[in-house]
Design an enzyme around this catalytic site. Structure first.
Site, mmCIF file in Angstrom:
data_model
loop_
_atom_site.group_PDB
_atom_site.id
_atom_site.type_symbol
_atom_site.label_atom_id
_atom_site.label_comp_id
_atom_site.label_asym_id
_atom_site.label_seq_id
_atom_site.Cartn_x
_atom_site.Cartn_y
_atom_site.Cartn_z
ATOM 1 N N ASP A 220 0.824 -1.209 0.000
ATOM 2 C CA ASP A 220 0.000 0.000 0.000
ATOM 3 C C ASP A 220 0.863 1.265 0.000
ATOM 4 O O ASP A 220 1.850 1.340 0.737
ATOM 5 C CB ASP A 220 -0.858 -0.054 1.276
ATOM 6 N N GLU A 277 14.520 -15.477 0.508
ATOM 7 C CA GLU A 277 14.897 -16.568 1.426
ATOM 8 C C GLU A 277 13.881 -17.706 1.366
ATOM 9 O O GLU A 277 14.134 -18.805 1.829
ATOM 10 C CB GLU A 277 14.899 -16.068 2.876
HETATM 11 C C1 GLC Z 1 -4.201 2.913 -0.597
HETATM 12 C C2 GLC Z 1 -5.467 2.089 -0.525
HETATM 13 C C3 GLC Z 1 -6.593 2.973 -0.105
HETATM 14 C C4 GLC Z 1 -6.261 3.565 1.243
HETATM 15 C C5 GLC Z 1 -4.927 4.302 1.225
HETATM 16 C C6 GLC Z 1 -4.433 4.576 2.594
HETATM 17 O O1 GLC Z 1 -4.188 3.787 -1.644
HETATM 18 O O2 GLC Z 1 -5.703 1.448 -1.733
HETATM 19 O O3 GLC Z 1 -7.806 2.282 -0.059
HETATM 20 O O4 GLC Z 1 -7.265 4.450 1.624
HETATM 21 O O5 GLC Z 1 -3.930 3.534 0.599
HETATM 22 O O6 GLC Z 1 -3.980 3.410 3.212
#
Ligand code: GLC
Length: 571
Positions: A220, A277
């Site tokens: 993310d 790993e």
């Molecule tokens: C990413 C996710 C989104 C979230 C953001 C903050 O872009 O896809 O849904 O709100 O990160 O974590």
């Protein structure tokens, strides 16, 4: 209009067939958004046992892997992207044992499982942040996050002018006067990745899930973890999803001192070493809203991540020239670093593509759609979406599907504003509708309460009544349905090895046709899409064998507008 003449056809090769056969180089990966997929407990929120119960559906559909959005312990301030414990399942979704059952069943069915990793920020309810709040300024507890003194008299102004991606200032002040940074909601404090302790913790989190058998991680905000030294002011517009540029093409770019800093690459090298790993080709996938594509490709250099989401493709309008441009740019940029290109049309952060394509500016990307906004043309949007799917699945590389797109599901564009939960809706003072409309629970059974999403008929967001026709039960067994088309396309994609195939553009189309046609050859298959307003003649004499089309097509008949088809080329 002149017809497509394959005998006289010349092509320009831009990408050669891949010699590597690692699974992820050509995989079709299906995104499950746990709270909206299937609810086994009956509380109206999807859960892990619900997902397990539907894995057969995914195996039958013909995908290779499943990516699960976060299911970790979380106060759900951003639907789980605010993680309070990286090693626990939130009771809303089940337990670690439920996860073990899920992964075992998935592997038994031949499906790999990718989980979401949220390293840019934690929840404010994470024990680290709680400890930071309870500790004094300058303490090691605070050093895991980005705490700063404010500016101006008594430090009453935020340390810099950064705005949160969800709207409002990116800083929140504590009673003792210090401010902490949050690129997203105030309940999502950013970690300080200059702190070795943070590195160590996430290596350990990776190992925790690798040991449990996961096949990879979707990372993310992979472009956000490292901030420019000194946190300089920035006057640009911070957004996770940018609009399209004047050329109607890409626009996924996020610049500024909080994004795409050199230091992020060190983190991925470190993580790649951890993954290496382990046996069995585990992968890292970047969610990085970075452009141009050559810049994004730096995330998938040989010692970093394996794949990066192609948001430049996602943000491309319904325009043949623009599509051609972005496909070429993607393949060239990724080939340069030896990585596969990826293709994606929808996810849990954007308006579903059938709805985007049904707007008067097709493929434009509003920040959510609600009552009072322009309503998409549902039929036209779906027609184009089906064509877009055949373009996407015909391309070499790895493709991502978002749950429900195999049903042709549109955005819920008339959701009552009082039901919205996306923090973006609240933080923008109700100006951005946000992402709830693409997160509405999946309709499985046209006859059942909540369309079979949950045994009690509960659903955390209501489904529109018109979704009965999209339910799986209404499409199963109908080869002309969107579900039938996805299944067939995935089978043919596999049979013809399109995922590891090549791409050559068809040259020499008459100018008027070329402007509105996407035409390429991948191995033995000609992919043809007509984005124009007139039917595209295809002479029956050329021996093209129709493999699949996005609308009913008679052999040798012209390709109607907003329609795509795959043909086997004569040998
Ligand atoms: C990413 C996710 C989104 C979230 C953001 C903050 O872009 O896809 O849904 O709100 O990160 O974590």
């Amino acid at each position: 209009m002149t017809s497509i003449d394959t005998a006289a056809m010349t092509t320009t090769l831009v990408h050669r067939a891949s010699e590597h056969d690692a699974w992820w180089r050509n995989a079709v990966i299906y995104q499950v958004y746990p709270r909206s997929f299937a609810d086994a407990s009956g509380d109206g929120i999807g859960d892990l046992p619900g997902i397990t119960s539907k894995l057969d559906h995914l195996a039958r559909l013909g995908v290779d892997a499943v990516w699960l959005s976060p299911f970790y312990r979380s106060p759900q301030a951003d639907a789980g992207y605010d993680v309070a414990d990286y090693r626990q399942v939130d009771p809303l979704f089940g337990s670690l044992e439920d996860f073990d059952v899920l992964i075992e069943r998935a592997h038994h069915l031949g499906l790999r499982v990718i989980v979401d990793l949220v390293p840019n920020h934690t929840s404010d309810e994470h024990e680290w942040f709680q400890a930071a709040l309870a500790s004094p300024k300058g303490s090691p507890e605070r050093a895991r996050y980005i705490f700063r003194e404010g500016k101006g008299p008594e430090g009453a102004e935020p340390p810099n002018n950064w705005q949160s991606i969800f709207g409002g200032p990116a800083w929140t002040r504590l009673p003792d006067g210090q401010w902490y940074l949050h690129l997203f909601d105030s309940k999502q404090p950013d970690l300080d990745w200059t702190n070795p302790e943070v590195h160590e913790e996430f290596r350990s989190v990776l190992r925790f899930w690798l040991d449990r058998g996961v096949d990879g991680f979707r990372v993310d905000v992979a472009h956000g973890m490292v901030k420019a030294e000194g946190l300089p002011d920035w006057d640009g517009h911070v957004a996770m999803v940018e609009g399209v540029d004047e050329e109607g093409s890409t626009g996924a770019g996020n610049q500024g001192p909080m994004f795409d800093q050199e230091g992020v690459h060190e983190i991925y090298r470190e993580w790649r070493a951890v993954l290496d790993e382990y046996e069995g080709d585990r992968i890292l996938v970047a969610e990085a809203w970075v452009e141009p594509l050559s810049r994004l490709a730096r995330y998938v250099r040989p010692d970093e991540m394996h794949q990066a989401f192609n948001f430049s493709y996602l943000t491309t309008k319904w325009d043949a020239q623009a599509l051609r441009k972005v496909v070429t740019a993607s393949l060239v940029a990724n080939d340069e670093v030896g990585a596969p290109s990826t293709w994606v049309l929808s996810n849990h952060d954007v308006v579903r593509h059938p709805s985007r394509y049904g707007l008067s500016d097709p493929g434009s990307k509003p920040q959510g759609i609600g009552i009072g906004d322009e309503q998409p043309d549902e039929e036209l949007g779906l027609r184009r979406a089906r064509a877009a799917t055949l373009i996407t699945l015909g391309l070499p590389g790895s493709a991502y599907l978002y749950q429900g797109e195999e049903l042709g599901l549109p955005e819920h564009t008339e959701l009552d504003d009082s039901l919205r939960q996306d923090p973006a809706w609240f933080r923008t003072g109700h100006t951005e509708r946000g992402r709830d409309g693409c997160r509405v629970p999946i309709p499985w059974d046209a006859e059942a309460p909540a369309f079979g999403f949950s045994p009690t008929g509960a659903a955390w967001l209501p489904q529109p009544a018109s979704w009965a026709k999209y339910a799986l039960s209404a499409q199963r067994g109908d080869a002309t349905s969107t579900y039938g088309m996805y299944r067939a396309a995935l089978r043919i994609r596999r049979d013809f090895k399109l995922g590891s195939g090549s791409l050559a553009w068809v040259d020499g189309l008459p100018e008027a046709t070329a402007a509105t046609t996407v035409a390429f050859v991948n191995g033995d298959v000609l992919v043809l899409a007509n984005l124009g307003t007139e039917a595209l003649p295809i002479g029956p004499e050329y021996g093209l064998e129709l493999l699949i089309s996005s609308q009913p097509l008679v052999h040798g008949a012209p390709l109607p507008p907003d329609t795509a088809a795959w043909f086997r080329l004569p040998r």
